[in-house]
Design a protein around this motif. Sequence first.
Motif, mmCIF file in Angstrom:
data_model
loop_
_atom_site.group_PDB
_atom_site.id
_atom_site.type_symbol
_atom_site.label_atom_id
_atom_site.label_comp_id
_atom_site.label_asym_id
_atom_site.label_seq_id
_atom_site.Cartn_x
_atom_site.Cartn_y
_atom_site.Cartn_z
ATOM 1 N N SER A 248 -36.371 90.211 62.377
ATOM 2 C CA SER A 248 -34.989 90.628 62.623
ATOM 3 C C SER A 248 -34.057 89.862 61.693
ATOM 4 N N GLY A 250 -29.696 89.357 60.372
ATOM 5 C CA GLY A 250 -28.294 89.611 60.680
ATOM 6 C C GLY A 250 -27.396 88.508 60.173
ATOM 7 N N CYS A 283 -34.911 84.823 69.899
ATOM 8 C CA CYS A 283 -33.997 84.763 68.756
ATOM 9 C C CYS A 283 -32.674 84.183 69.221
ATOM 10 N N SER A 290 -25.090 92.013 65.626
ATOM 11 C CA SER A 290 -25.343 93.371 66.097
ATOM 12 C C SER A 290 -25.554 94.336 64.941
ATOM 13 N N TRP A 294 -34.382 95.346 62.468
ATOM 14 C CA TRP A 294 -35.688 94.844 62.900
ATOM 15 C C TRP A 294 -36.734 95.614 62.099
ATOM 16 N N ASN A 311 -30.546 94.843 66.118
ATOM 17 C CA ASN A 311 -30.032 93.867 67.077
ATOM 18 C C ASN A 311 -29.043 94.556 68.011
ATOM 19 N N LYS A 314 -28.198 90.813 74.576
ATOM 20 C CA LYS A 314 -28.909 89.747 75.273
ATOM 21 C C LYS A 314 -28.502 89.764 76.743
ATOM 22 N N MET A 322 -33.405 88.155 72.313
ATOM 23 C CA MET A 322 -32.607 89.287 71.866
ATOM 24 C C MET A 322 -33.390 90.590 72.050
ATOM 25 N N GLY A 324 -33.635 94.962 71.161
ATOM 26 C CA GLY A 324 -33.282 96.037 70.256
ATOM 27 C C GLY A 324 -33.870 97.349 70.743
#
Length: 341
Positions: A248, A250, A283, A290, A294, A311, A314, A322, A324
């Motif tokens: 993942s 971000g 994570c 967001s 992934w 993402n 949570k 986290m 997805g």
Amino acid sequence: MRGIPRVTRIPRPLLGALVGVTALLTAGALATPAGAAPRPDTSTGVSSVSADAQQRARAFWTPERMRAAAPLDLLSVDGNLDGGSAPLKGTTATVAPSAPAAAAGKAVSDIGLLAFPSSGGQWSGGGSVVSTAGRVFFSYQGRTASCSGNAVTSNNKSTVITAGHCVKLEGAWHTDWVFVPGYHDGQAPYGRWTASKTLSTPQWTASEDINYDVGAAVVAPLDGKLLTDVVGGQGLAFNTGYNLRMYSFGFPAAAPYDGEKFIYCSGTTNRDFLLSDDHGMNCDMTGGASGGPWFTQFNESTGAGLLSSVNSFKYNFLPNRMYGPYFGADAQNLYQAAQAS
């Protein structure tokens, strides 16, 4: 810090009092939005953006505004967890990554393998992901805000995949929407790409069902060039099941992060056993991450893989895990609609 008010709706009569769901959205009240509201088509989950609004958005997001995008409180979202249906499964399908017209990204031949699993660290591996992934900036309810996103292989060479709440939230489509691939230190090394359309799944558009928190944008050409001709595009995978080895990425902007570092997590995922049908991964990414990609079948040496989720959220009581959405038939339909636009 004071920020966006927490949503007071309760996802379940019993569990809603015990379980909070936090979307990884970071927003900062920094400046007055630049563009007019987009024109939504609620029947198809598409919002179109005029050429004038695109031009204003590109001018609005200066290096100073991007760099100063301070995080506020994380936004609590119920995601219609109790009323949603499980993602419709279909036949496994994959789309291969695509290279840019000219080489982009950092050479990695002299970099060793990174930690796996990893619950959060700065990406130092280079490769194509450093040009295909980027920050997303937009205006939301009078505030400036940020998410993450990723360019993917597509027929129109102009498709970005992100989270649903990064294009539409609390019933309103975001404005001033731009994608900045390869973002760092307030800079846009590959340009600021404005959305001509933003899209989401029907379930997110209608009721913000967290199982379908997937969004897309079709970005306009920039200086006569198309997005993936400049930065390349990652591949995609749909209907690949659970319990997968995934990476993942971000640009988290809430503490302890500041939005200036490209962060990754990795691990073997499993299916959420609580209130969604999402993938779960350990994570520590925070708000602003967001919509980050992934990947399955991710190659650390090339930085390329198959985008298989984004993402999303949570649980408040699991801050280091986290989730997805599962990329099933509806995520695949969204991708097809975007690349055909």
